[in-house]
Design a protein around this motif. Structure first.
Motif, PDB file in Angstrom:
ATOM      1  N   ARG A 724      72.156  -1.828  15.251  1.00  0.00           N
ATOM      2  CA  ARG A 724      72.257  -0.509  14.631  1.00  0.00           C
ATOM      3  C   ARG A 724      71.514   0.554  15.439  1.00  0.00           C
ATOM      4  O   ARG A 724      71.483   1.731  15.045  1.00  0.00           O
ATOM      5  N   GLY A 725      70.915   0.153  16.588  1.00  0.00           N
ATOM      6  CA  GLY A 725      70.235   1.105  17.457  1.00  0.00           C
ATOM      7  C   GLY A 725      68.976   1.694  16.869  1.00  0.00           C
ATOM      8  O   GLY A 725      68.552   2.793  17.256  1.00  0.00           O
ATOM      9  N   TYR A 726      68.342   0.949  15.947  1.00  0.00           N
ATOM     10  CA  TYR A 726      67.177   1.478  15.229  1.00  0.00           C
ATOM     11  C   TYR A 726      66.027   1.806  16.179  1.00  0.00           C
ATOM     12  O   TYR A 726      65.324   2.805  15.997  1.00  0.00           O
ATOM     13  N   LEU A 727      65.815   1.002  17.223  1.00  0.00           N
ATOM     14  CA  LEU A 727      64.647   1.168  18.080  1.00  0.00           C
ATOM     15  C   LEU A 727      64.790   2.324  19.068  1.00  0.00           C
ATOM     16  O   LEU A 727      63.799   2.818  19.603  1.00  0.00           O
ATOM     17  N   GLN A 728      66.024   2.744  19.305  1.00  0.00           N
ATOM     18  CA  GLN A 728      66.278   3.706  20.383  1.00  0.00           C
ATOM     19  C   GLN A 728      65.780   5.117  20.075  1.00  0.00           C
ATOM     20  O   GLN A 728      65.722   5.970  20.955  1.00  0.00           O
ATOM     21  N   LYS A 729      65.410   5.403  18.827  1.00  0.00           N
ATOM     22  CA  LYS A 729      64.941   6.749  18.486  1.00  0.00           C
ATOM     23  C   LYS A 729      63.478   6.971  18.855  1.00  0.00           C
ATOM     24  O   LYS A 729      62.952   8.073  18.671  1.00  0.00           O
ATOM     25  N   TYR A 730      62.818   5.930  19.371  1.00  0.00           N
ATOM     26  CA  TYR A 730      61.414   6.054  19.745  1.00  0.00           C
ATOM     27  C   TYR A 730      61.272   6.135  21.265  1.00  0.00           C
ATOM     28  O   TYR A 730      62.197   5.795  22.011  1.00  0.00           O
ATOM     29  N   SER A 732      59.929   5.196  25.079  1.00  0.00           N
ATOM     30  CA  SER A 732      60.029   3.900  25.767  1.00  0.00           C
ATOM     31  C   SER A 732      58.865   2.987  25.387  1.00  0.00           C
ATOM     32  O   SER A 732      59.060   1.812  25.075  1.00  0.00           O
ATOM     33  N   ALA A 733      57.649   3.568  25.395  1.00  0.00           N
ATOM     34  CA  ALA A 733      56.473   2.764  25.040  1.00  0.00           C
ATOM     35  C   ALA A 733      56.521   2.342  23.577  1.00  0.00           C
ATOM     36  O   ALA A 733      56.200   1.193  23.226  1.00  0.00           O
ATOM     37  N   GLY A 734      56.923   3.292  22.718  1.00  0.00           N
ATOM     38  CA  GLY A 734      57.031   2.963  21.297  1.00  0.00           C
ATOM     39  C   GLY A 734      58.062   1.879  21.046  1.00  0.00           C
ATOM     40  O   GLY A 734      57.855   0.976  20.213  1.00  0.00           O
ATOM     41  N   GLU A 735      59.180   1.934  21.768  1.00  0.00           N
ATOM     42  CA  GLU A 735      60.217   0.926  21.605  1.00  0.00           C
ATOM     43  C   GLU A 735      59.707  -0.449  22.036  1.00  0.00           C
ATOM     44  O   GLU A 735      60.001  -1.468  21.401  1.00  0.00           O
ATOM     45  N   GLN A 736      58.904  -0.472  23.119  1.00  0.00           N
ATOM     46  CA  GLN A 736      58.358  -1.751  23.573  1.00  0.00           C
ATOM     47  C   GLN A 736      57.398  -2.353  22.540  1.00  0.00           C
ATOM     48  O   GLN A 736      57.366  -3.564  22.332  1.00  0.00           O
ATOM     49  N   VAL A 737      56.606  -1.495  21.889  1.00  0.00           N
ATOM     50  CA  VAL A 737      55.688  -1.972  20.838  1.00  0.00           C
ATOM     51  C   VAL A 737      56.488  -2.592  19.698  1.00  0.00           C
ATOM     52  O   VAL A 737      56.164  -3.687  19.206  1.00  0.00           O
ATOM     53  N   LEU A 738      57.555  -1.902  19.277  1.00  0.00           N
ATOM     54  CA  LEU A 738      58.360  -2.412  18.170  1.00  0.00           C
ATOM     55  C   LEU A 738      59.100  -3.687  18.564  1.00  0.00           C
ATOM     56  O   LEU A 738      59.284  -4.581  17.734  1.00  0.00           O
TER      57      LEU A 738
END
Length: 798
Positions: A724-730, A732-738
């Protein structure tokens, strides 16, 4: 003002009303006072703690440290009476005479002496002196009684340990009874709840207050005396002595003695060296074992010192229509049961494995003309568990049990301290040999890995201290018959094996008590009972945690008497003390029949009197694991899955109601913990599934068990979120944490990712400190909101 939280109300209104207006000192005022640590709930091989019991305020007497009042606080959106039910519950538990509820606008007071509830202003809360005087009047205590109950506890200067709430209640009630002149008292406290520590505090306060000058502490085993002197009674060092030999030294304050040491033999009666009025107080430890019986030799000691205060302490009181320790001591002034101890979280819970062997469940009958190991024909009849190892030995059965016990140890830890209770000493020796043969590698490491500790074995008894020592590995597995049923404190026992026909409820309680001590520091949070003979049926008996066991005492029939004679389970020879305990017999209708034997020989001890056979096929027919229902304290008798489904549906009758509760829960792991305390055994269901549910979320197990929904794996849920592309709204660093959080969720589930604690561990440390990581999302609160949204996304697939 109406938006003030409960904490605001405490800080701004209640605490000032107590300290500044009523004059209570801060060292008398305990906020968020933990009363009970929360029940240990067993699920599979894991445990969880139930809800901690803590009161908002507990007010203590300045000198006695007695709880005088409990206060429950509520925010201003609640009524002034909203906390009264909680306050009454905690006050009742603590034996505090007054309970209060407040929302910051006033107090509601409940007086336990009169039952009256009244409303008072915030500036009208009673002073300590006012409540103390009302307590003394309510208890009817005069000036001397007031001085006695005001005497403080002994507090160790190093660990500052104060009595637990139930110990405090037992001690205070004892002193109140002494103040009222009550000369005979009975305390009933479950094994493992600190009876000797309680007795020490009673003695300490009575000595310090000057109410008694000399004390006699009676027990019936040397190990109890030795453990007591070097343990709980150590602060009395130099003032305490153990009675030895026939010459008695009269220069001490506290005397420790075996009953038989003072009673003597051959009519000597060493106790008469003391004057009848020498002792002011006698503590009778384990008084259920017969010390109060009229015809007992021990009773002569009590009768001789009849002017002293006599306090009986026991875990299992006995009662008979004519003679009993309740008849002697009176009704218990306080009772703290095994069930209460487990519910509060002070005692270790248990799970039960009932193993059914074919020869046990179906019986065994010899083939036509079958002979034993001595080539003698075996009597043709059907044998069962009551015959095995008393009349008939089946070698293959002994070997099968040894294999089964060993397989448990190999699965759950070969260093697990274990006691195997056998029929008699000869059976204990054969079981020791069978277990040794199944554990050859460990026996090579140390021959003490498996040992027999019985009354006749000097070498075995010499290892008793090592077995009890939490820092000593050996002995690890011990076989016994009666010696370890009571009085021996082995905190780290993890397995009790019942290979004896236990007919007596008293003996059963004592055996179970061997495992109930908690020792989380050494990995002991629960214990397992392995039952081969159906003895755990006693758990279903109301007497297990109910009223004292009724006793009928009968003499042993003389040789030649007609009539049926029930065959006793004989104690070890050196454990019979003037015949007062006697053999344990089968319980019938809640009545234990005890024969007082005129001899001390064990007819079952001679192996020549037993028939021994080999070549019998013995196999395991079934195995059943049972857990304790945390809501009732009873063993669950149906399948864990069915019981959990019923418990879930009792809490959430529909799928929608559960989904709503799950979505609304601020922390999912807290909701799971609440379900655990209501009898939902998720970890046990995992254990039964043999690994097939290891990567299934608790959420999916609940949906599957209760609402018949097919479960998704944690990886499948993660994939739904990523698609659903949920992580892409953050960033790059935030996406890696999630991404890292989701990987942790896949491995360990939801519980750890809901807090910031996990950010202190790899792989999150590569992103900086927890504060730096939170800043990627706008700060700590914003980070926690993101995690909450992430968990919601994980469960949207439902």
């Amino acid at each position: 003002m109406s938006k003030l939280t409960e904490e605001d109300v405490k800080q701004r209104f209640i605490t000032p009303a107590l300290v500044e207006t009523a004059g209570w000192r801060k060292d008398q005022l305990f906020m968020e006072k933990v009363i009970t640590p929360g029940q240990v709930i067993v699920q599979g091989t894991k445990t969880k703690r139930g809800e901690i019991g803590k009161a908002d305020y507990v007010l203590l007497g300045s000198k006695s440290r007695k709880p005088l009042a409990v206060i429950e606080a509520k925010d201003m959106q609640h009524t002034i009476t909203a906390g009264m039910q909680q306050a009454l519950g905690y006050a009742s538990k603590l034996d505090a005479p007054f309970a209060y509820s407040s929302n910051g606008k006033g107090f509601i007071e409940h007086d336990f002496f009169t039952g009256i509830e009244r409303e008072i202003g915030m500036d009208e809360f009673p002073t300590e002196e006012a409540l103390w005087q009302r307590y003394l009047v309510g208890k009817g205590l005069d000036k001397n009684g007031a001085a006695l109950v005001a005497e403080p506890y002994y507090v160790d200067p190093f660990n500052r340990q104060e009595p637990r709430y139930y110990q405090q209640v037992a001690i205070d009630r004892t002193l109140e009874a002494v103040a009222h002149g009550q000369r005979r008292q009975l305390l009933v406290m479950a094994t493992g709840t600190g009876k000797t520590f309680t007795a020490f505090q009673i003695i300490w306060r009575l000595l310090k207050a000057g109410n008694v000058k000399r004390v006699l502490y009676l027990a019936d085993r040397n190990v109890l005396i030795d453990q007591t002197i070097t343990g709980d009674f150590e602060p009395l060092s130099g003032r305490i002595t153990k009675v030895k030999g026939k010459q008695l030294d009269s220069s001490y304050e506290v005397y420790m003695s075996l009953y038989q040491q003072l009673a003597g033999e051959g009519g000597e009666e060493p106790f008469r060296q003391f004057k009848p009025e020498f002792f002011d107080l006698i503590i009778i430890d384990e008084c259920h074992r017969g010390s109060a019986r009229d015809e007992s030799l021990w009773r002569r000691v009590l009768d001789y010192f009849s002017s002293a205060i006599h306090i009986g302490v026991t875990a299992t009181p006995k009662e008979t229509k004519d003679v009993s320790n309740i008849d002697y001591f009176g009704e218990p002034i306080y009772t703290y049961s095994l069930k209460q101890g487990i519910e509060d979280g002070f005692l270790a819970p248990y799970k039960v494995i009932r193993a059914g062997l074919n020869v046990d469940l179906e019986g065994w009958r010899p083939s036509n003309g079958q002979v034993d190991v001595n080539d003698l024909e075996v009597e043709d009849r059907e044998y069962n568990v009551k015959d095995y190892d008393r009349n008939l030995i089946i070698d293959e059965r002994t070997q099968m049990i040894a294999k089964y016990v060993t397989s448990w140890l190999e699965k759950h830890g070969t260093d697990s301290k274990t006691i195997v209770f056998c029929v008699d000493i000869e059976h204990a020796e054969r079981m020791r040999q069978a277990l040794a043969n199944e554990n050859l590698e460990r026996m090579v490491e140390d021959y003490r890995y498996v040992m027999k500790i019985t009354g006749d074995d000097k070498e075995g008894k010499s290892q008793l201290d090592n077995f009890a020592d939490v820092n000593e590995q050996y002995p690890t597995v011990v076989t016994t018959s009666k010696l370890l049923t009571t009085g021996v404190n082995v905190k780290t026992i993890k397995l009790l094996v019942l290979e004896s026909n236990i007919g007596s409820m008293t003996e059963f309680k004592q055996i179970i008590g061997r495992g109930t001590r908690l020792d989380a520091e050494h990995g002991k949070e629960f214990f397992t009972i392995m039952d081969f003979r159906g003895s755990t049926r006693h758990f279903a008996d109301p007497d297990f945690d109910g009223a004292p066991v009724s006793i009928i005492e009968l003499p042993v029939p003389e040789p030649g008497d007609d009539g049926e004679i029930l065959e006793p389970v004989w104690p070890d020879e050196d454990e019979l003390i003037d015949g007062t305990e006697g053999p344990d017999l089968e319980s019938a209708g809640g009545t234990v029949i005890i024969c007082d034997p005129p001899w001390i020989t064990d007819p079952g001890e001679d192996p020549e009197g037993k028939v021994r056979v080999r070549g019998v096929e013995v196999k395991l027919l079934n195995e059943r694991i049972q857990y304790v229902d945390p809501t009732t304290g009873k063993l669950v008798t149906e399948s864990i899955r069915d019981f959990s489904k019923k418990s879930l549906l009792n809490t959430y009758s529909s799928l929608d109601s559960f989904l709503h509760a799950w979505s609304a829960a601020e922390r999912k792991d807290q909701l799971v913990t609440q379900l655990s305390s209501r009898g939902v055994f998720l970890e046990a269901i995992r254990a039964e599934a043999n690994g097939t549910l290891d990567y299934i979320d608790d959420f999916d197990i609940i949906l599957h068990v209760a609402y018949d929904k097919p479960p998704l794996t944690r990886r499948e849920r993660i994939n739904h979120v990523k698609k659903r592309g949920y992580l892409q709204k953050y960033s790059s660093a935030g996406e890696q944490v999630l991404e890292a959080l989701l990987d942790k969720y896949a491995d360990i589930g939801i519980s750890e990712i809901e807090t910031t604690r996990i950010l202190n561990n790899d792989p999150f440390t590569q992103f900086g400190s927890p504060k730096n990581i939170a800043s990627l999302f706008g700060g700590r609160d914003a980070y926690l909101q993101v995690v909450h949204e992430l968990t919601e996304a994980l469960y949207q697939a439902a």
